[in-house]
Design an enzyme around this catalytic site. Structure first.
Site, PDB file in Angstrom:
ATOM      1  CE1 TYR A  58      -4.353   0.002  -0.284  1.00  0.00           C
ATOM      2  CE2 TYR A  58      -4.257  -1.746   1.342  1.00  0.00           C
ATOM      3  CZ  TYR A  58      -4.956  -1.040   0.382  1.00  0.00           C
ATOM      4  OH  TYR A  58      -6.238  -1.369   0.099  1.00  0.00           O
ATOM      5  CD  GLU A  60      -3.730   4.217   0.866  1.00  0.00           C
ATOM      6  OE1 GLU A  60      -2.642   3.667   1.156  1.00  0.00           O
ATOM      7  OE2 GLU A  60      -4.845   3.731   1.109  1.00  0.00           O
ATOM      8  CG  ASP A 204      -9.417  10.144 -23.690  1.00  0.00           C
ATOM      9  OD1 ASP A 204      -8.408   9.403 -23.740  1.00  0.00           O
ATOM     10  OD2 ASP A 204     -10.524   9.761 -23.266  1.00  0.00           O
ATOM     11  CB  THR A 230      -6.007   3.500 -21.423  1.00  0.00           C
ATOM     12  OG1 THR A 230      -6.024   3.571 -22.845  1.00  0.00           O
ATOM     13  CG2 THR A 230      -7.375   3.838 -20.879  1.00  0.00           C
ATOM     14  CE  LYS A 233      -8.487   1.785 -25.100  1.00  0.00           C
ATOM     15  NZ  LYS A 233      -8.663   2.605 -23.915  1.00  0.00           N
ATOM     16  NE  ARG A 239      -7.857  -3.182 -19.785  1.00  0.00           N
ATOM     17  CZ  ARG A 239      -8.888  -3.870 -20.288  1.00  0.00           C
ATOM     18  NH1 ARG A 239      -8.689  -4.967 -20.947  1.00  0.00           N
ATOM     19  NH2 ARG A 239     -10.115  -3.426 -20.129  1.00  0.00           N
TER      20      ARG A 239
END
Ligand code: DSN
Length: 423
Positions: A58, A60, A204, A230, A233, A239
C-alpha cells in the site's frame, strides 16, 4: 509457437479452475486475428512487472509524502515511471496512479471544473467516449455538457462547428480525442479555440498514446494543457492509465486522483506501465508505431477496393470504422459475430449519423495494433482484408464458408506467433 511449454504449471497445481481458463484464453488469443483497436499483446516484461510482488504494498500519497511506512523502493519506482512518462510525452508533470481511463478522465474534470460547469466533448456516436459527457455517465450527470460531432459530408470533426459551439457555450474545459476516430486530432486548431474562449484543453489520447510515443501521430504538447491516456492500447502496457500535464495543473491533477477519486495506487500496474514506457523509448517502438499506421492504411485500401464503405474514406492512424450496411448486412453486430466464427475479432460500433442505434449499430470498428505486434506487415494486411471481405460478401453468414476462412486464419496466425507469449 510452442504450445507444449506451460507457463502456468505452478498456479495450475493449486487452482486448476482459474489457470485452465487462463491457458485456454492464451491459446485463443494466439489463434485468432485480434483486430479490436483498443487491444494489444503486452510483452513478457510488462506482464512480469504487473504480476510481481508489488501487488503486496500500500502506498497512498505521492513519492516522499506517503501515509504508510516501507516506501524506500516504491518511491523510487513511482518517480522512475513519472520521469519516463514525462520524457515519452514531452510533458512537464505526470501522474501514474489512475486505475483506469475513466477515472483518469474524471480526474481531469475535477482538476479543472466544479460540478455544473460547462464542458465540451465529442459525442459518443461520433467517436467520443462515455466519459466525454454522455448522459448515462457520471460526467453527463455532473457537468453541463455541450457535445460536438463530425461533419455529415466529410465524417471528420468539424472545427468550424467546434469553434462556433465553443463561442456560444464558453466551456471551462474542452476534450479532444476519442475511441472511434479514424482521423487524427488537430491539436493546434483545438488549442486556438480553447485559447479564444478561455478553456482548458484536455486531450484523451487513450487510443493513440503508443503512436504519439512512436512519433506516428501529431504531438499533443505543447498545444494541450493536459493529456490523459490508458496504458494498454497502442502503448502496449498493462490495464491502467496516466495523466501528463503542464506544471500549472500538476497539483490539481494529483489531488483529483488521490484523495478525491482513488485510494492506494496499484504499484504493480504502475511498474508495468513503467516497463511499457521504457519499451516505448526504444528505436524499435518507433518502427512499430509507423508499421501500425502503414498496416492500417493498407488494410483500409483493400477493404475499400472490395466495396466496403469506410467512414471518412480511410484512416490516418491505427483505427478503421466501416459501414457494413454498404455490403448488405443489417448491422455491425451480425457482421462481428460472423467474423468471430471466422476467427477474426473486431467490434460492432455506431457510425456517425447512424440509422441504427447503440443496440443495433451499422458499423464495425477495427485496427492493427495487435497484428502489428505479431510482426505482420502490409502483405499480410492485404490477406487479412481479403479474408474479411469473404465474410462480408456473404450476409447470410454461411457456416461452411466461415469454417473455411477460419482454417486460413489459423494458418496465418501460426505463421506469426505472438512474441514470447508462451515463453
Ligand atoms: N473500451 C475502450 C475502447 O474499446 O475503445 C474505450 O474505453
Amino acid at each position: 509457437m510452442n504450445t507444449q511449454t506451460d507457463p502456468f504449471i505452478g498456479g495450475r497445481a493449486q487452482d486448476s479452475a482459474i489457470f485452465d481458463l487462463i491457458k485456454q484464453e492464451t491459446l485463443r488469443q494466439e489463434l485468432v486475428l485480434r483486430l479490436i483497436p483498443s487491444e494489444n499483446y503486452a510483452s513478457k516484461p510488462v506482464r512480469e512487472a504487473t504480476g510481481s510482488i508489488l501487488t503486496n504494498k500500500y502506498s497512498e500519497g505521492l513519492p516522499g509524502r506517503r501515509y504508510y511506512q516501507g516506501q524506500k523502493y516504491i518511491d523510487k519506482l513511482e518517480n522512475l515511471c513519472i520521469e519516463r512518462a514525462k520524457a515519452v510525452f514531452n510533458g512537464e508533470h505526470a501522474n501514474v496512479q489512475p486505475y483506469s481511463g475513466s477515472v483518469a478522465v474524471l480526474a481531469c474534470y475535477f482538476a479543472v471544473c466544479q460540478a455544473g460547469d460547462t464542458v465540451m466533448g465529442p459525442r459518443l456516436d461520433h467517436g467520443g467516449h462515455l466519459s466525454h459527457g454522455h448522459k448515462v455517465n457520471l460526467t453527463g450527470k455532473l457537468f453541463n455538457m455541450v457535445q460536438y460531432g463530425v461533419n455529415q459530408q466529410t465524417e471528420v470533426v468539424d472545427m468550424d462547428e467546434v469553434r462556433e459551439l465553443a463561442r456560444q457555450a464558453r466551456p471551462k474545459m474542452i476534450i479532444a480525442g476519442g475511441t472511434a476516430f479514424p482521423r487524427n486530432v488537430d491539436f493546434e486548431a483545438f488549442a486556438a479555440i480553447a485559447k479564444e474562449v478561455g478553456a482548458v484543453l484536455v486531450a484523451d489520447m487513450s487510443h493513440t498514446a503508443g503512436l504519439i510515443a512512436g512519433k506516428a501521430y501529431p504531438q499533443p504538447f505543447p498545444h494541450v494543457d493536459i493529456m490523459v491516456t490508458t496504458s494498454h492500447k497502442t502503448l502496449r502496457g498493462p490495464r491502467g492509465a496516466l495523466i501528463v500535464c503542464k506544471h500549472e495543473w500538476a497539483q490539481k491533477i494529483d489531488t483529483a486522483v488521490f484523495p478525491l477519486l482513488q485510494g492506494g495506487p496499484h504499484q504493480h500496474t504502475q511498474a508495468g506501465i513503467g516497463v511499457a514506457l521504457f519499451e516505448a523509448q526504444q528505436p524499435a517502438f518507433r518502427e512499430y508505431a509507423a508499421n501500425i499506421v502503414r498496416n492500417s492504411k493498407a488494410l483500409a485500401q483493400t477493404l475499400m477496393e472490395g466495396g466496403l464503405r469506410l467512414i471518412s474514406n480511410g484512416t490516418d492512424n491505427h483505427l478503421i470504422l466501416a459501414d457494413v450496411t454498404s455490403m448488405g448486412w443489417e448491422g455491425g453486430k451480425p457482421a462481428a459475430v460472423a467474423m468471430e466464427k471466422a476467427g477474426i475479432e473486431l467490434n460492432a460500433n455506431m457510425i456517425p449519423f447512424d440509422k441504427g442505434s447503440a443496440f443495433k449499430p451499422s458499423g464495425i470498428r477495427l485496427g492493427t495494433p495487435s497484428l502489428t505486434t505479431r510482426g505482420m506487415g502490409t502483405e499480410e494486411m492485404k490477406k487479412v482484408g481479403e479474408l474479411m471481405l469473404r465474410v462480408l460478401k456473404d450476409p447470410s453468414a454461411n457456416e461452411d464458408n466461415l469454417r473455411r476462412i477460419r482454417a486460413e486464419v489459423q494458418e496465418l496466425c501460426l505463421a506469426f506467433p505472438v512474441p514470447d507469449y508462451f515463453v
